[in-house]
Design a protein around this motif. Structure first.
Motif, PDB file in Angstrom:
ATOM      1  N   TRP A 150       7.486 -14.645 -21.369  1.00 25.44           N
ATOM      2  CA  TRP A 150       6.225 -14.035 -21.129  1.00 25.44           C
ATOM      3  C   TRP A 150       6.019 -12.440 -21.207  1.00 25.44           C
ATOM      4  CZ3 TRP A 150       1.942 -16.574 -19.756  1.00 25.44           C
ATOM      5  CH2 TRP A 150       1.976 -17.791 -19.531  1.00 25.44           C
ATOM      6  N   GLY A 151       7.020 -12.049 -21.748  1.00 32.99           N
ATOM      7  CA  GLY A 151       7.001 -10.381 -22.235  1.00 32.99           C
ATOM      8  C   GLY A 151       7.088  -9.719 -20.789  1.00 32.99           C
ATOM      9  N   GLU A 152       7.599  -8.562 -20.906  1.00 32.86           N
ATOM     10  CA  GLU A 152       7.546  -7.726 -19.957  1.00 32.86           C
ATOM     11  C   GLU A 152       6.645  -6.767 -19.915  1.00 32.86           C
ATOM     12  OE1 GLU A 152      10.637  -9.250 -18.088  1.00 32.86           O
ATOM     13  OE2 GLU A 152       9.881  -7.428 -17.339  1.00 32.86           O
ATOM     14  N   GLY A 153       5.882  -6.556 -18.848  1.00 32.88           N
ATOM     15  CA  GLY A 153       4.846  -5.416 -18.628  1.00 32.88           C
ATOM     16  C   GLY A 153       5.239  -4.283 -17.990  1.00 32.88           C
ATOM     17  N   TRP A 154       5.454  -3.270 -18.743  1.00 35.77           N
ATOM     18  CA  TRP A 154       5.915  -1.911 -18.312  1.00 35.77           C
ATOM     19  C   TRP A 154       4.721  -1.066 -18.050  1.00 35.77           C
ATOM     20  CZ3 TRP A 154      10.675  -0.274 -16.732  1.00 35.77           C
ATOM     21  CH2 TRP A 154      11.595  -1.356 -16.975  1.00 35.77           C
ATOM     22  N   GLN A 155       4.661  -0.504 -17.015  1.00 36.14           N
ATOM     23  CA  GLN A 155       3.601   0.386 -16.697  1.00 36.14           C
ATOM     24  C   GLN A 155       4.106   1.687 -16.390  1.00 36.14           C
ATOM     25  OE1 GLN A 155       3.747  -2.699 -15.255  1.00 36.14           O
ATOM     26  NE2 GLN A 155       1.944  -3.379 -16.481  1.00 36.14           N
ATOM     27  N   GLN A 156       3.290   2.880 -16.853  1.00 35.50           N
ATOM     28  CA  GLN A 156       3.851   4.074 -16.714  1.00 35.50           C
ATOM     29  C   GLN A 156       2.717   5.124 -16.383  1.00 35.50           C
ATOM     30  OE1 GLN A 156       4.882   5.960 -20.344  1.00 35.50           O
ATOM     31  NE2 GLN A 156       5.349   7.997 -19.506  1.00 35.50           N
ATOM     32  N   GLN A 157       3.239   5.885 -15.212  1.00 28.44           N
ATOM     33  CA  GLN A 157       2.318   6.964 -14.700  1.00 28.44           C
ATOM     34  C   GLN A 157       3.031   8.288 -14.989  1.00 28.44           C
ATOM     35  OE1 GLN A 157       2.042   6.162 -10.408  1.00 28.44           O
ATOM     36  NE2 GLN A 157       0.196   5.439 -10.779  1.00 28.44           N
ATOM     37  N   ARG A 158       1.882   8.909 -15.515  1.00 24.94           N
ATOM     38  CA  ARG A 158       2.220  10.293 -15.994  1.00 24.94           C
ATOM     39  C   ARG A 158       1.358  11.400 -15.263  1.00 24.94           C
ATOM     40  NH1 ARG A 158       3.386   9.244 -22.122  1.00 24.94           N
ATOM     41  NH2 ARG A 158       1.298   8.774 -22.145  1.00 24.94           N
ATOM     42  N   LYS A 159       1.584  12.446 -15.085  1.00 22.60           N
ATOM     43  CA  LYS A 159       0.799  13.654 -14.644  1.00 22.60           C
ATOM     44  C   LYS A 159      -0.050  13.830 -15.702  1.00 22.60           C
ATOM     45  CE  LYS A 159       0.409  17.989 -12.481  1.00 22.60           C
ATOM     46  NZ  LYS A 159       1.135  19.338 -11.981  1.00 22.60           N
TER      47      LYS A 159
ATOM     48  N   HIS B 186       0.841  -1.250  -0.004  1.00 22.85           N
ATOM     49  CA  HIS B 186       0.055  -0.115  -0.020  1.00 22.85           C
ATOM     50  C   HIS B 186       0.868   1.300   0.108  1.00 22.85           C
ATOM     51  CE1 HIS B 186      -3.631   2.331   0.655  1.00 22.85           C
ATOM     52  NE2 HIS B 186      -2.978   2.899   1.553  1.00 22.85           N
ATOM     53  N   TRP B 187       1.955   1.247   0.719  1.00 17.14           N
ATOM     54  CA  TRP B 187       2.899   2.363   0.786  1.00 17.14           C
ATOM     55  C   TRP B 187       3.673   2.703  -0.438  1.00 17.14           C
ATOM     56  CZ3 TRP B 187       8.088   2.231   0.125  1.00 17.14           C
ATOM     57  CH2 TRP B 187       8.858   3.466   0.589  1.00 17.14           C
ATOM     58  N   ILE B 188       4.066   1.556  -1.084  1.00 21.41           N
ATOM     59  CA  ILE B 188       4.768   1.887  -2.295  1.00 21.41           C
ATOM     60  C   ILE B 188       3.829   2.353  -3.468  1.00 21.41           C
ATOM     61  CG2 ILE B 188       4.760  -0.531  -3.143  1.00 21.41           C
ATOM     62  CD1 ILE B 188       7.619   1.795  -3.602  1.00 21.41           C
ATOM     63  N   ARG B 189       2.585   1.797  -3.501  1.00 14.93           N
ATOM     64  CA  ARG B 189       1.563   2.272  -4.385  1.00 14.93           C
ATOM     65  C   ARG B 189       1.484   3.472  -4.223  1.00 14.93           C
ATOM     66  NH1 ARG B 189      -3.710  -0.594  -3.123  1.00 14.93           N
ATOM     67  NH2 ARG B 189      -2.562  -2.524  -3.443  1.00 14.93           N
TER      68      ARG B 189
ATOM     69  N   GLU C  59      -1.895  -5.870  -9.141  1.00 14.00           N
ATOM     70  CA  GLU C  59      -1.333  -4.840  -8.519  1.00 14.00           C
ATOM     71  C   GLU C  59      -1.080  -3.528  -9.668  1.00 14.00           C
ATOM     72  OE1 GLU C  59       0.290  -2.255  -5.983  1.00 14.00           O
ATOM     73  OE2 GLU C  59      -0.882  -4.228  -5.344  1.00 14.00           O
ATOM     74  N   MET C  60      -0.567  -3.901 -10.790  1.00 10.36           N
ATOM     75  CA  MET C  60      -0.517  -2.915 -11.644  1.00 10.36           C
ATOM     76  C   MET C  60      -1.646  -2.415 -12.072  1.00 10.36           C
ATOM     77  SD  MET C  60       2.659  -2.086 -12.191  1.00 10.36           S
ATOM     78  CE  MET C  60       2.382  -2.631 -10.262  1.00 10.36           C
TER      79      MET C  60
ATOM     80  N   PHE D 259       8.054   4.795 -14.271  1.00 11.23           N
ATOM     81  CA  PHE D 259       7.930   3.486 -14.932  1.00 11.23           C
ATOM     82  C   PHE D 259       8.088   2.339 -13.967  1.00 11.23           C
ATOM     83  CE2 PHE D 259       9.892   6.070 -18.309  1.00 11.23           C
ATOM     84  CZ  PHE D 259       8.973   5.900 -19.545  1.00 11.23           C
ATOM     85  N   VAL D 260       7.110   1.147 -14.113  1.00  9.14           N
ATOM     86  CA  VAL D 260       7.333   0.173 -13.172  1.00  9.14           C
ATOM     87  C   VAL D 260       7.079  -1.143 -13.973  1.00  9.14           C
ATOM     88  CG1 VAL D 260       5.992  -1.022 -11.548  1.00  9.14           C
ATOM     89  CG2 VAL D 260       6.009   1.552 -11.576  1.00  9.14           C
ATOM     90  N   SER D 261       8.149  -1.942 -14.032  1.00  4.20           N
ATOM     91  CA  SER D 261       8.236  -3.066 -14.608  1.00  4.20           C
ATOM     92  C   SER D 261       7.559  -4.268 -13.731  1.00  4.20           C
ATOM     93  CB  SER D 261       9.519  -3.695 -15.080  1.00  4.20           C
ATOM     94  OG  SER D 261       9.643  -4.958 -15.533  1.00  4.20           O
ATOM     95  N   SER D 262       6.647  -5.015 -14.088  1.00  4.56           N
ATOM     96  CA  SER D 262       5.910  -6.001 -13.078  1.00  4.56           C
ATOM     97  C   SER D 262       5.343  -7.022 -13.788  1.00  4.56           C
ATOM     98  CB  SER D 262       5.297  -5.353 -11.911  1.00  4.56           C
ATOM     99  OG  SER D 262       4.664  -6.165 -11.160  1.00  4.56           O
ATOM    100  N   HIS D 263       5.178  -8.298 -13.125  1.00  7.64           N
ATOM    101  CA  HIS D 263       4.389  -9.553 -13.616  1.00  7.64           C
ATOM    102  C   HIS D 263       3.107  -9.474 -12.703  1.00  7.64           C
ATOM    103  CE1 HIS D 263       8.234 -10.370 -15.601  1.00  7.64           C
ATOM    104  NE2 HIS D 263       7.231 -10.492 -16.706  1.00  7.64           N
ATOM    105  N   LEU D 264       3.060  -8.839 -11.657  1.00  7.86           N
ATOM    106  CA  LEU D 264       1.705  -8.723 -10.883  1.00  7.86           C
ATOM    107  C   LEU D 264       0.582  -7.947 -11.607  1.00  7.86           C
ATOM    108  CD1 LEU D 264       3.455  -8.428  -7.484  1.00  7.86           C
ATOM    109  CD2 LEU D 264       2.536 -10.444  -8.451  1.00  7.86           C
ATOM    110  N   MET D 265      -0.251  -8.289 -12.335  1.00  7.90           N
ATOM    111  CA  MET D 265      -0.950  -7.649 -13.252  1.00  7.90           C
ATOM    112  C   MET D 265      -2.157  -6.976 -12.215  1.00  7.90           C
ATOM    113  SD  MET D 265      -0.326  -7.565 -16.339  1.00  7.90           S
ATOM    114  CE  MET D 265       1.632  -7.823 -15.789  1.00  7.90           C
TER     115      MET D 265
END
Length: 198
Positions: free
Chosen positions: A187-196, A37-40, A62-63, A54-60
């Protein structure tokens, strides 16, 4: 340090330089629910400050709660670069589930209005291409009782699996009790991005 404390320490070290762009690789690995919760919230706060995260994760799952933009790479190819909501909408089936004690009458009314319903295994009906609001208003106008009227959409994980099905190098399956093959690579890398503002 524990694995989770090591994660926190690494993040603190990365923030010392006040970077504009941050890259996290599996940031919730080893964290307890409070740490997750804190890191999110930290990543969302950094993005809200105008930084690119940018966040690389396989925990869909969470992403799905964290990211607002998704980039999917499979076997070295760019498979998707779009908003989270667009990704799920384009790579999964959306439909409305209907259940009614007047099931046959409901089927007749849907058929009369040109709406196709597919029978689900549990007695419910599934309708593609018609919004839940429209179906609810139609049922009300015909005095039909509905026990369920629920829009359904796939999870990020289901949409990801649908998109990357052709890019997966190793598929898990069970044949006559045999253990599934190892799932390494492909499995491919899942890259997620957050932008203002994105």
């Amino acid at each position: 340090f524990s694995l989770g404390m090591g994660q926190r320490l690494g993040i603190a070290g990365a923030l010392l330089g006040d970077p504009e762009i941050l890259m996290f690789d599996e940031p919730v690995n080893g964290l307890d629910p409070e740490g997750i919760h804190w890191i999110r919230n930290l990543m969302k706060s950094l993005a809200a400050q105008g930084r690119t995260v940018f966040v690389s994760s396989h925990l869909m799952s969470e992403m799905a709660l964290t990211a607002d933009h998704l980039v999917v790479i499979g076997q070295g190819r760019l498979l998707a670069d779009m908003s989270m909501s667009d990704f799920i909408r384009q790579n999964s089936r959306s439909y409305v589930r209907l259940r009614s004690p007047q099931r046959e009458r409901l089927l007749d009314v849907l058929h009369e209005t040109g709406i196709t319903a597919v029978e689900a295994g549990d007695g419910a009906l599934e309708v593609d291409g018609t919004p839940a609001e429209e179906l609810g208003e139609l049922a009300a106008s015909r005095q039909l009782i509905l026990h369920e009227l629920s829009p359904q959409q796939a999870s990020l994980e289901e949409a990801f699996m649908q998109l990357t099905a052709e890019s997966v190098e190793y598929h898990a399956h069970t044949d006559s009790g045999a253990a599934p093959p190892p799932q390494t690579g492909g499995w491919g890398e899942g890259w997620q991005q957050q932008r203002k503002g994105a």
